[in-house]
Design an enzyme around this catalytic site. Structure first.
Site, PDB file in Angstrom:
ATOM      1  N   GLU A 271      31.271 -74.714  -3.802  1.00 50.08           N
ATOM      2  CA  GLU A 271      32.101 -73.856  -2.956  1.00 50.08           C
ATOM      3  C   GLU A 271      31.384 -73.481  -1.662  1.00 50.08           C
ATOM      4  O   GLU A 271      30.455 -72.671  -1.668  1.00 50.08           O
ATOM      5  CB  GLU A 271      32.497 -72.578  -3.691  1.00 50.08           C
TER       6      GLU A 271
ATOM      7  N   GLU B 176      42.186 -66.518  -5.616  1.00 49.89           N
ATOM      8  CA  GLU B 176      40.983 -65.696  -5.539  1.00 49.89           C
ATOM      9  C   GLU B 176      41.075 -64.721  -4.363  1.00 49.89           C
ATOM     10  O   GLU B 176      40.407 -64.863  -3.337  1.00 49.89           O
ATOM     11  CB  GLU B 176      39.728 -66.570  -5.419  1.00 49.89           C
TER      12      GLU B 176
END
Length: 312
Positions: A190, A287
């Site tokens: 990420e 998220e």
């Protein structure tokens, strides 16, 4: 009874009641009602809420929240902290997801170093710490039927040239891939933005692409967080297109604010249409926070996803 044990007993009691509810006349009726509710809306993509996103509407325990998510048509669930949950809770979550045909999204596979170099440094002790945690994550992934785990290479080493840091990260990830490949588990790297997470090594999609190509493993791919990349580099669809063959997972949040789509500047309907038209069949993790901290705010989240998902 201590609070943690009380919470675990309460959660398991909820699960037991839920499982029991699938047997008998009243249980069958309840299940049919839930199935009917789920048929009320079908999303084009597999959006994955997280615990707490619908706590006012569903109650405080994760099992009730999972069932509520399923009722709203969500077909996946994401839980960064899954590794820290007791085994019986992990098993309860897995059972509930299986019951409602939900897929498990990512959880964080290791300790993230936010302020000191670990993988970038090439330090063997820190590398072994990371690999040990990757081994443990395999057991968690098997328990909850997860196919993806999040990996963040950590903080930059300011004493080393970027090329050396990259080589150190690649070597660690190659070893991690060797652990994950036999189990069909994919670590997704990420990239993080510099405003929320200053000093992190991995920040751009092209950098993630370069690393994945160097690792050269089906168990090392990119987690493209659209919120982070809007801040770091923008140009979202062209960058997604350029990185496409190494992207295995998406996460979302609007900017500014990191709340649900439609609350900021990102045209999520167009972005979602693009990844859908490209044939993406993985998970899109939600998220982000809710723009309003109440039940009406939770309904607003659901309606926002219905709106941006209406691209067909």
């Amino acid at each position: 009874m201590k609070r943690r044990k009380f919470v675990q007993h309460s959660l398991m009691a909820t699960l037991g009641a839920s499982v029991a509810g699938t047997t008998g006349v009243f249980g069958t009726e309840k299940r049919q009602e839930r199935e009917k509710a789920r048929q009320g809306h079908k999303f084009n993509l597999k959006y994955a809420p997280h615990e707490g996103m619908f706590k006012h509407s569903a109650g405080g325990d994760v099992i009730s929240q999972l069932e509520y998510m399923a009722d709203q048509g969500f077909t996946a669930f994401e839980d960064n902290g899954m590794s820290d949950r007791p085994v019986n809770v992990q098993e309860a979550i897995a059972t509930t997801m299986q019951k409602w045909n939900m897929e498990m999204g990512v959880f964080v596979a290791h300790k993230i170093h936010w302020s000191e170099p670990n993988l970038t440094s090439g330090n063997e002790n820190k590398r072994e710490e990371f690999l040990s945690e990757i081994r443990k994550s395999v057991e968690v992934a098997k328990r909850v039927n997860a196919r993806w785990v999040t990996v963040v290479p950590g903080y930059r080493d300011l004493r080393l040239e970027p090329g050396y840091q990259t080589a150190n990260v690649v070597e660690s990830l190659k070893r991690a891939a060797g652990i994950l490949e036999p189990h069909g588990i994919v670590m997704v790297l990420e990239p993080l933005n510099y405003m929320n997470h200053p000093g992190m090594f991995l920040s751009k999609s092209a950098q993630g692409y370069e690393i994945c190509k160097a690792v050269a493993s089906p168990s090392c791919k990119i987690l493209y967080d659209i919120y982070h990349q809007q801040i770091t580099e923008g140009n979202l669809i062209p960058n997604i297109e350029a990185s496409w063959e190494e992207i295995a997972y998406f996460q979302v949040g609007d900017n500014p604010g990191r709340k649900e789509p439609t609350t900021g500047e990102i045209n999520y309907k167009n972005v979602f249409k693009y990844i859908h038209d490209r044939g993406f069949d993985g998970i899109v993790g939600m998220e982000h926070g809710n723009s309003r901290p109440d039940g009406e705010g939770e309904l607003a989240v659901i309606n926002a996803y219905k709106e941006v998902d209406a691209f067909m």
